[in-house]
Structure formats: structure tokens, C-alpha cells
Design a protein around this motif. Structure first.
Motif, mmCIF file in Angstrom:
data_model
loop_
_atom_site.group_PDB
_atom_site.id
_atom_site.type_symbol
_atom_site.label_atom_id
_atom_site.label_comp_id
_atom_site.label_asym_id
_atom_site.label_seq_id
_atom_site.Cartn_x
_atom_site.Cartn_y
_atom_site.Cartn_z
ATOM 1 N N GLU A 228 2.504 4.306 2.689
ATOM 2 C CA GLU A 228 2.107 2.896 2.618
ATOM 3 C C GLU A 228 2.209 2.489 1.153
ATOM 4 O OE1 GLU A 228 -1.501 2.117 4.790
ATOM 5 O OE2 GLU A 228 -1.579 0.071 4.014
ATOM 6 N N SER A 229 3.272 1.735 0.821
ATOM 7 C CA SER A 229 3.518 1.382 -0.581
ATOM 8 C C SER A 229 4.353 0.103 -0.627
ATOM 9 C CB SER A 229 4.272 2.515 -1.289
ATOM 10 O OG SER A 229 5.607 2.569 -0.799
ATOM 11 N N ALA A 230 4.822 -0.249 -1.808
ATOM 12 C CA ALA A 230 5.633 -1.463 -1.959
ATOM 13 C C ALA A 230 7.079 -1.238 -1.533
ATOM 14 C CB ALA A 230 5.598 -1.925 -3.418
ATOM 15 N N VAL A 253 6.982 5.444 8.683
ATOM 16 C CA VAL A 253 7.027 6.838 9.136
ATOM 17 C C VAL A 253 8.446 7.336 8.866
ATOM 18 C CG1 VAL A 253 6.728 8.411 11.075
ATOM 19 C CG2 VAL A 253 5.321 6.340 10.915
ATOM 20 N N VAL A 254 8.530 8.293 7.923
ATOM 21 C CA VAL A 254 9.844 8.748 7.462
ATOM 22 C C VAL A 254 10.092 10.164 7.972
ATOM 23 C CG1 VAL A 254 11.312 9.070 5.431
ATOM 24 C CG2 VAL A 254 9.426 7.408 5.369
ATOM 25 N N THR A 255 11.251 10.372 8.570
ATOM 26 C CA THR A 255 11.633 11.732 8.968
ATOM 27 C C THR A 255 12.645 12.247 7.956
ATOM 28 O OG1 THR A 255 11.355 11.053 11.250
ATOM 29 C CG2 THR A 255 12.492 13.144 10.866
ATOM 30 N N PHE A 266 7.887 9.995 -3.640
ATOM 31 C CA PHE A 266 6.540 9.874 -4.204
ATOM 32 C C PHE A 266 6.609 9.209 -5.587
ATOM 33 C CE2 PHE A 266 2.964 11.450 -6.751
ATOM 34 C CZ PHE A 266 1.886 11.082 -5.950
ATOM 35 N N ALA A 267 7.585 9.688 -6.399
ATOM 36 C CA ALA A 267 7.742 9.158 -7.758
ATOM 37 C C ALA A 267 8.047 7.662 -7.719
ATOM 38 C CB ALA A 267 8.848 9.908 -8.482
ATOM 39 N N ALA A 268 8.958 7.273 -6.826
ATOM 40 C CA ALA A 268 9.343 5.867 -6.725
ATOM 41 C C ALA A 268 8.185 5.025 -6.211
ATOM 42 C CB ALA A 268 10.546 5.724 -5.811
ATOM 43 N N ALA A 269 7.485 5.536 -5.204
ATOM 44 C CA ALA A 269 6.412 4.766 -4.582
ATOM 45 C C ALA A 269 5.240 4.563 -5.528
ATOM 46 C CB ALA A 269 5.947 5.468 -3.307
ATOM 47 N N THR A 270 4.962 5.563 -6.401
ATOM 48 C CA THR A 270 3.796 5.471 -7.286
ATOM 49 C C THR A 270 4.184 4.997 -8.686
ATOM 50 O OG1 THR A 270 4.068 7.807 -7.807
ATOM 51 C CG2 THR A 270 2.467 7.247 -6.081
ATOM 52 N N ALA A 271 5.434 4.538 -8.847
ATOM 53 C CA ALA A 271 5.878 4.085 -10.168
ATOM 54 C C ALA A 271 4.975 2.983 -10.701
ATOM 55 C CB ALA A 271 7.325 3.602 -10.088
ATOM 56 N N LYS A 272 4.479 2.113 -9.818
ATOM 57 C CA LYS A 272 3.624 1.001 -10.284
ATOM 58 C C LYS A 272 2.147 1.320 -10.114
ATOM 59 C CE LYS A 272 7.178 -2.421 -9.363
ATOM 60 N NZ LYS A 272 7.683 -3.309 -8.316
ATOM 61 N N GLY A 273 1.794 2.564 -9.947
ATOM 62 C CA GLY A 273 0.382 2.933 -9.874
ATOM 63 C C GLY A 273 -0.085 3.255 -8.443
ATOM 64 N N TYR A 274 -1.301 2.819 -8.074
ATOM 65 C CA TYR A 274 -1.997 3.167 -6.819
ATOM 66 C C TYR A 274 -1.225 2.791 -5.557
ATOM 67 C CZ TYR A 274 -5.337 2.748 -3.004
ATOM 68 O OH TYR A 274 -5.953 2.832 -1.791
ATOM 69 N N ILE A 275 -1.190 3.704 -4.592
ATOM 70 C CA ILE A 275 -0.748 3.369 -3.227
ATOM 71 C C ILE A 275 -1.782 3.923 -2.244
ATOM 72 C CG2 ILE A 275 1.764 3.263 -3.685
ATOM 73 C CD1 ILE A 275 1.881 6.142 -2.431
ATOM 74 N N PRO A 276 -1.995 3.200 -1.096
ATOM 75 C CA PRO A 276 -3.045 3.646 -0.153
ATOM 76 C C PRO A 276 -2.705 4.959 0.548
ATOM 77 C CG PRO A 276 -2.347 1.383 0.292
ATOM 78 C CD PRO A 276 -1.357 1.944 -0.677
ATOM 79 N N GLU A 277 -1.416 5.225 0.831
ATOM 80 C CA GLU A 277 -1.126 6.429 1.622
ATOM 81 C C GLU A 277 0.200 7.069 1.254
ATOM 82 O OE1 GLU A 277 -0.705 5.844 5.831
ATOM 83 O OE2 GLU A 277 -0.816 7.996 6.259
#
Lengths: 298, 411
Positions: A228-230, A253-255, A266-277
Motif C-alpha cells: 500500500e503505497s503511492a 497484490v503482487v505476484t 521496497f526502495a521505490a515505494a519508501t523513497a518518499k518516506g512512510y507507507i502503511p503496508e
């Protein structure tokens, strides 16, 4: 300890069980999963000596299981049945006496067992006056009240609602804690996951999976990713090692075809900081079951 | 307690409490009681008829009173008429002539019946005495005159063109005993066979069997059930024995029962022949029980239970008709049938009792039956065990074939 070694059974040209081996130790619960006709009931029948294996052997405490061991055995067949006109107490007493328990001991233990399995009905009720679920619990008590050392339950959860399934789960765990070796079959993977110390999956009579639940799941790698991210679906799809992406509400949901892809996502999703999941998991037992079943039909 | 006895006890207790078994036990007693009650009532109301004898010497009245079953006493014509009108008399016998003795009998409709044959006999006797007196015959001469011609009868059976001696007096008795035993055997075989078939079919149909067989071996279970059913049979016979013993003092005094007992020669039952009949009964009942277990274990569901009973009924009926035919006469078919298991227990005892077959043939047929029972039981125990795993819908033929296939793959 129950040891099953290289069991094979054919009916005519059909191979019901092929080279099946496993061990169940005292205080251990083993789940046997597989589709209908995979060979689960045939396995139980060979353990119980109803059927003779074409090859391989079954041993209990180091020797072949014989009529002398019947008193240590608790068995719930897949097809359920009780004497419809008999009273609950008489019924349980008959089965328990056949397992070597005295009538007096049965009557003393019965109220506690009826209470433990929350049977709705009195010991003096006729079995046919009970609901189907309660009849099933009565049969379970009849299979277990003599405190067997080896318990074989064929599809014990079938026909039970979630509350009663939990009651049964607790009952099985208690038997395990008392040191019984337990083997059961089930279609319901959530029960199997919660209950089994280790499990075997049969497909067309052959063992296709064996081990503890975490072992089996991790052998498939962390190929399931809940995110769950941007990041959008299209963006995630771009990563190397991503097989498919599906939207499930706010989350994706990624396979993954390669678990290592998780790191880059993970690196791309958290590049801007906090993500819920961000949760990267091995596939569930249910998914593995489907995967294995479908593997042969491709 | 040994598992064998646990199974036996369970079968015994379950059926003992069942309504159908109680009905089976009580209904014959009930009918016997009704027949006995009616008999008692009739005996009670049947008093000796009161007969007035008019115009006869006192000696004649005395003879009539003693030799007929009516209570005869001397009356004047006027007294007799008024007593008859007041319904105090059942009949009036007026002697119109003493030599030769002639009399007129008036009977009252609705009164106790007067045995006219007995009365005629008494009058004949009186007349003969009078005539003998006139002819001045001595008592010896009279006796010679009256001595009847002797007729002895003897029935012969022709066997292989030769005459075989046979006592005629026991013929009717034998026929009766053979018939009674055939019916009894048929009832017990059918009823207890059905109970066992139903017992096993219910366990099979409701899938209890698999659970039972994981607790107790098929053989133990099988013989436990058989024993339980036989105990039920013994209990039923025992109940009749006890009821009979209690009722005996009452029965003993019944004219009806006395007549019946006098007509039967029970020595035939205590002979070697009787032992053979008893053994046939035992072997027959066991054979049918084993057959019942076999067909019972073939069912796939509760609805087929009736089907399980059918082969037993058909064989039972065949045996029964065979026994009926054997009572009418011998035939080649019956000679063959008396060696066929299931039929021999009802046909052979009748043929031996009727004298169509010598005793050794009876023992031979019994031997054949016992040998068959042994093999059949062995086969049935195996099938019983294999059948637990087979639920073939669509008839017995399919189920039996599947069972035989299963036998090959089983231990």
C-alpha cells in the motif's frame, strides 16, 4: 510412533497410493491434504489394516499394527454414522467398551467430554434427535473418550461450523498435549495451517509436499507481496521479476517470479518516506494447494 | 470383558428392548391365551344336559344316567312336561315300549345338547340285555355274541420295489411332528435371519461398520452378533418354557389339551430321529443366520435393507414347500433337495420321519449341511470384512462382484 514406509497400493490399473512414507511421533499432529481421490482414505485404510498394501509397510511402536493394538486406536471414518435409535450415552459406552474401557469409567468421563465438545443434548437423548453437527461430535467423543495413543481422523472438520471447528481444534490439540500421535485429513487449509505440526500433500497417490507448514511455505520463496503505497499498478509492473499485479482496494497484490524483486520495489515505494503496508510473504497453503493441483493439469 | 461378549451383549440388549422382538415373543402367547380362554369359557358354560326319563323302570334310568353323558332321572309325564316348559330340562325321553325297547326323545332348542349317539348306544345295550334274557343266553354266550370282529391295519411304504415295514400308529403322529417342526423352523429361521440381516445392514448402511472394525476384528464381531441372535432365540424358547411350566397346572385340567396330548406320541421325539431333527434345526438356523449376515453386509444404504432379507425369505419358502411336498409323498426332486444346504434342514427331517429315507441318509445330509455351514461361514466372514469398504449402488449382483474383486486385494 507411527511409521509408514514406501506404501504402494493399486486397484487394478489405478494407482491409489504410490511410495508414500511419513512418520508421526507421540505428541505430534500430521495433516494429510489432497483432492478427493488423492489417496488419503486409502492411506488410512492401510494403516488400519483394512487394506493390504502392494508394497511397503506400516508399523506402530515398532511392530505391525494388529488387533491387539486396537485399544490404543481412535478412528473417525470419513462416512459418519451412529445407531439412530440408541441413546447417546449407550452409544459412546458401546464404542468405548470395545476399546477396552470399563462401562463405569465411560459413565464417569462422559459429562466432561460432552461439555468439552459442547454437545447440545442429554446423554439420555436418542441420537437421531440430535442435529447433524451434534451427532458428529458424539461420534468424535466415541472415537476419543478412551484416550487413544494413535488417532486417525478422516475429514473431521467437514460439516462443522467455524465455532465447532475451533472446539474440535482445541480438542485435537489437547490430545496431542497428552502425548497422542495424531493424523488427520482435511480440505480446509486454514484448519491445517493452524493445527498441523507437519503435513503431507498427496496428488494422484504420490507425495508432492512434505514438511512443517513454515518449511513448505518458505520452500516456495516470498513470492507474494502486499503493498500500500503511492506506486501505481503500471509502475509496479515495470519492475524486473514481477509476474502480475492486482488491485485489492487500497493495496496492490503482487505476484513475483523472483523474490529478490521485493527489495527494489521496497526502495521505490519508501523513497518518499512512510507507507502503511509492505508485506512480502511466501504463498499461503491454500495457494500452494491450488498450485500443486493445477500443476498436473497444465 | 472380552470384545466378543461386548458385541454379543450389545446385540442381545438392543433387540431385547426392541418392540418387534417383544411382539414376536408375546404374540404367540397372546393367541394361545385367547384360545385357552375361549376353551375355558366353553367348558365352564357346558354343563351336563338334564334328561327326564318317562315310563321306564328304575334300572333303565340308572343305566342311562351312567352310560350317556346326560344327567338322567325318572319323571312322571306331567312333571316332565311342566319342567320342560319351565326350561329346567334339556330333553325328555319317553319309553313307549320295553320289548323291543322303543323310545321317543324330545329335545329343547336352546338347551344343553344331548349326545344322541351315546343315548342310542345305551338304549341298544339295554335292548340287547333284554333280548338275551328272553333267549335265555348265558353271560358268556352274550359276550361271544357281542364280541366284535378284529381289524388291524398296517401302512406299508414301497421303496425301490421292496416293501418297507412301518408302524401305522405313529404315522399320523410323525406327520404332525414333521409338519410342526417345519413350521417352527421356518418361522425361527426367517425371523431371526431377518433380525440379523437388518442389524448388519443398518450398521453397514449407516457406516458404523468401519468404526466398529477399527475396534474389533471382523471375525470377533461376526460371531459376537451370531451369538447374540442365538441367545435371543434361546431367550424366546426359555420364556415359553417358563410360561408353559407356570400355566401347566391350569392347562393340564383342560379337556382340549388332554385330548391333544393323548394323541401325540412324544417317544418319537426322544429317539435318535428326534436328535437328528434338533441338529437339523440348529444347523438350519445357523445357516440362515450366516446367509443373513452375508446379504446384510452387501447393502450400500438403509433403503436396501429389505433387499437383504429377500434371499432368506425365498430360500425359506422353498424349504417350506419342499417339506409340505415331502409330507404328501416322495419324489426325485425331494430326494435331491434333501441334500441341498438351506433346503435339507426342512426337507430331510420330514423324509426321515415319514420313512421315505433311512436314518443314515439323514445323517449324511446333516454331514453335508455341517460341512457347507463351515465353508460358508468362512467365506462370509471374509466377505463381511471386505464389504465394509464397498458401497456399490444398484443391486446385489454388482455388490457381490465388487466384493469378490475386493477379496483378492485384501488381507
Amino acid at each position: 510412533m507411527l511409521e509408514v514406509q514406501h506404501l504402494t497400493k493399486r486397484f487394478g490399473t489405478m494407482t491409489a497410493v504410490a511410495d508414500e512414507s511419513f512418520t508421526v511421533r507421540p505428541g505430534e499432529i500430521m495433516g494429510l491434504i489432497g483432492q478427493n481421490g488423492a489417496g488419503k482414505t486409502t492411506t488410512f485404510r492401510m494403516i488400519l489394516n483394512f487394506l493390504r498394501p502392494d508394497s511397503g509397510s506400516v508399523s506402530w511402536q515398532g511392530h505391525p499394527l494388529t488387533a491387539a493394538d486396537y485399544n490404543q486406536l481412535g478412528y473417525l471414518p470419513e462416512e459418519r454414522g451412529l445407531y439412530p435409535k440408541m441413546r447417546v450415552a449407550d452409544q459412546i459406552q458401546y464404542f468405548a467398551e470395545l476399546r477396552g474401557m470399563s462401562g463405569k469409567a465411560v459413565r464417569a468421563a462422559l459429562p466432561e467430554w460432552l461439555d468439552r465438545f459442547q454437545v447440545k443434548g442429554k446423554p439420555s437423548d436418542q441420537v437421531k434427535s440430535l442435529s447433524k453437527g451434534n451427532q458428529q461430535k458424539v461420534q468424535l467423543i466415541a472415537a476419543l473418550i478412551h484416550q487413544p495413543r494413535l488417532v486417525i481422523l478422516d475429514e473431521p472438520f467437514t460439516g462443522l461450523d467455524p465455532v465447532n471447528a475451533s472446539v474440535l481444534e482445541a480438542g485435537i490439540k489437547r490430545l496431542r498435549d497428552d502425548g497422542a500421535a495424531i493424523i488427520y485429513s482435511s480440505h480446509n487449509m486454514s484448519n491445517v495451517e493452524a493445527l498441523s505440526d507437519h503435513l503431507i500433500m498427496l496428488k494422484d497417490g504420490a507425495v508432492v509436499l512434505a514438511g512443517t507448514v513454515p518449511e513448505i511455505r518458505h520452500s516456495f520463496g516470498r513470492t507474494k507481496l502486499f503493498l500500500e503505497s503511492a506506486l501505481t499498478e503500471a509502475q509496479v509492473q515495470e519492475f524486473a521479476g514481477v509476474q502480475s499485479v492486482q488491485r485489492d482496494g487500497a493495496r496492490l497484490v503482487v505476484t513475483l517470479s523472483d523474490p529478490a524483486a521485493g527489495e527494489a520495489i521496497f526502495a521505490a515505494a519508501t523513497a518518499k518516506g512512510y507507507i502503511p503496508e509492505f508485506s512480502q510473504q511466501p504463498p499461503t497453503l491454500d495457494e500452494i494447494f491450488r498450485l500443486k493441483v493445477e500443476a498436473g493439469h497444465a | 470383558m472380552h470384545k466378543f461378549w461386548i458385541v454379543t451383549k450389545q446385540v442381545y440388549k438392543k433387540n431385547l428392548k426392541s418392540g418387534s422382538w417383544l411382539f414376536l415373543v408375546v404374540s404367540p402367547l397372546f393367541f394361545a391365551a385367547i384360545i385357552l380362554g375361549v376353551g375355558l369359557l366353553m367348558n365352564h358354560s357346558a354343563k351336563a344336559a338334564k334328561l327326564a326319563v318317562v315310563n321306564a323302570p328304575a334300572a333303565v334310568v340308572r343305566v342311562l344316567d351312567q352310560s350317556s353323558d346326560a344327567h338322567a332321572s325318572a319323571y312322571t309325564p306331567a312333571k316332565a312336561k311342566s319342567a320342560l316348559q319351565a326350561e329346567r330340562l334339556d330333553g325328555v325321553l319317553t319309553v313307549t315300549n320295553t320289548n323291543p325297547l322303543t323310545a321317543r326323545l324330545v329335545t329343547r332348542v336352546g338347551g344343553q345338547s344331548i349326545d344322541q349317539a351315546a343315548l342310542q348306544g345305551a338304549l341298544n345295550q339295554l335292548n340287547t340285555q333284554t333280548q338275551a334274557g328272553q333267549l335265555k343266553l348265558s353271560a358268556t354266550q352274550l359276550q361271544q355274541l357281542l364280541s366284535p370282529a378284529k381289524l388291524t391295519t398296517r401302512a406299508v411304504a414301497i421303496k425301490d420295489g421292496k416293501q418297507v415295514a412301518k408302524a401305522s400308529s405313529t404315522d399320523a403322529v410323525n406327520r404332525g411332528i414333521a409338519f410342526g417342526i417345519t413350521i417352527l423352523m421356518m418361522i425361527f429361521m426367517l425371523v431371526y435371519g431377518s433380525i440379523l440381516a437388518q442389524e448388519i445392514a443398518t450398521e453397514k448402511g449407516s457406516r458404523i461398520m468401519e468404526m466398529l472394525l477399527s475396534a474389533v476384528s471382523a471375525t470377533t464381531q461376526f460371531f459376537g452378533k451370531l451369538c447374540g441372535i442365538l441367545l435371543l432365540l434361546v431367550t424366546q424358547l426359555g420364556i415359553y418354557a417358563v410360561v408353559g411350566a407356570i400355566a401347566w397346572p391350569l392347562l393340564h385340567r383342560q379337556a382340549m389339551v388332554r385330548q391333544l396330548l393323548a394323541g401325540l406320541d412324544f417317544s418319537a421325539l426322544l429317539s435318535v430321529n428326534g436328535a437328528q431333527i434338533l441338529l437339523f434345526f440348529l444347523v438350519g438356523t445357523l445357516s440362515y443366520a450366516v446367509l443373513a449376515a452375508l446379504t446384510g453386509s452387501l447393502v450400500a444404504n438403509q433403503e436396501q435393507v429389505q433387499q437383504a432379507v429377500m434371499p432368506i425369505s425365498i430360500l425359506g419358502m422353498l424349504g417350506y414347500f419342499g417339506a409340505l411336498m415331502a409330507q404328501a409323498g416322495d419324489s426325485p426332486i425331494l430326494r435331491v433337495a434333501s441334500y441341498i444346504p438351506f433346503l435339507s434342514p426342512s426337507v430331510m427331517p420330514v423324509r426321515v420321519t415319514m420313512g421315505y429315507a433311512p436314518s443314515w441318509q439323514g445323517w449324511l445330509a446333516l454331514g453335508v449341511s455341517v460341512a457347507f455351514l463351515g465353508l460358508f461361514t468362512w467365506f462370509t466372514v471374509r466377505v463381511y470384512r471386505a464389504n465394509v469398504l464397498i458401497y456399490k449402488e444398484g443391486g446385489f449382483g454388482k455388490a457381490l462382484r465388487a466384493t469378490l474383486a475386493m477379496l483378492k486385494v485384501q488381507r
